[in-house]
Design an enzyme around this catalytic site. Structure first.
Site: not given
Ligand code: FPP
Length: 250
Positions: A24-25, A29, A41, A135, A200
């Site tokens: 998350d985050g 960021w 992302h 892993l 969540s």
């Molecule tokens: C939540 O942060 C994150 C996601 C919904 C996407 C997670 C995906 C990645 C880390 C990309 C790489 C993954 C793979 C499998 C290649 P948010 O967008 O909700 O953050 P916020 O709460 O700060 O808005």
């Protein structure tokens, strides 16, 4: 502050066999840097690469990461589309690295609703990596803990209807056996960066006795130091699974 020298051989650390991470985050960021959410992302994807390296070196055996929830479809179509593209790109681009690290890739979630390209990439990544054993990286994608439980309940109900089992035969063990990846151990530790104190809809059945560790660090900034801090905290936890501490009788 000087960066800590990496040391994966700390005898004082208890390393979880199975780890869950809510990545998350990414959005926050990106916002801090006046960048589009997608840039967050992408940076989160880089953190995931580092997580795999660090978990492999520490001796973690399974890491399940929350990449896309059943609720994430409600985000703007452009963000969802970019995320799907990123998933496809990621497993094509980094397969050689994952191979070098001995990472077996698996997916958990309702794959049927994902774009065909993502489904194909997932199938290929699983197939290519199936013999790697250092892993296991489990990508929870279009994953929802409630949906997983409903899915398990449906399978079991079908067996009741067909007369294969009776309702009184249903046990917790049977429920666990009907989750998406029954051979993956329940997470010993779940890490949630970026400060929210919520689960969540992540691994709802499997997290019954997981230790939780929350950090203020945003996922794209999450690296060796935070992972080590999480393992230090985990080492200090007294896991009683509803019983008493070891050696305690009253
Ligand atoms: C939540 O942060 C994150 C996601 C919904 C996407 C997670 C995906 C990645 C880390 C990309 C790489 C993954 C793979 C499998 C290649 P948010 O967008 O909700 O953050 P916020 O709460 O700060 O808005």
């Amino acid at each position: 502050m000087a960066k800590k020298e990496k040391n994966f051989d700390r005898k004082d650390l208890k390393i979880p066999v199975s780890l869950g991470v809510i990545m998350d985050g990414n959005g926050r960021w990106a916002k801090k840097r006046h960048l589009p959410r997608t840039a967050g992302h992408r940076a989160g994807g880089e953190s995931l690469r580092e997580l795999c390296r660090n978990c492999g070196n520490y001796g973690v055996k399974y890491v399940t990461v929350y990449a896309f929830s059943t609720e994430n479809w409600s985000r703007p179509a452009d963000e969802v589309g970019q995320l799907m593209k990123l998933f496809v790109e990621y497993f094509n681009k980094y397969d050689a690295e994952l191979e070098k690290e001995g990472v077996r890739v698996r997916f958990s979630g309702d794959m049927s609703e994902l774009p065909e390209e993502v489904r194909n990439t997932a199938r290929e990544a699983e197939e290519k990596s199936k013999d790697r054993d250092r892993l296991q990286l489990i990508i929870a994608i279009n994953y929802g803990g409630r949906r997983e439980i409903v899915n398990a309940a449906r399978h079991i109900a079908e067996k009741c209807v067909s007369g294969e089992i009776k309702p009184e035969d249903i046990t917790e063990h049977m429920m666990s056996d009907n989750m998406y990846l029954p051979d993956v151990p329940d997470p010993d530790l779940i890490i949630r960066p970026s400060g929210e104190l919520r689960i969540s809809n992540f691994l709802l059945w499997e997290c019954a006795y997981s230790e939780l560790w929350v950090s203020e660090c945003l996922w794209p900034d999450f690296g060796y130091e935070e992972l080590t801090a999480a393992f230090e905290a985990y080492t200090a936890r007294d896991r009683r699974f509803g019983g008493l501490s070891a050696g305690e009788t009253e």
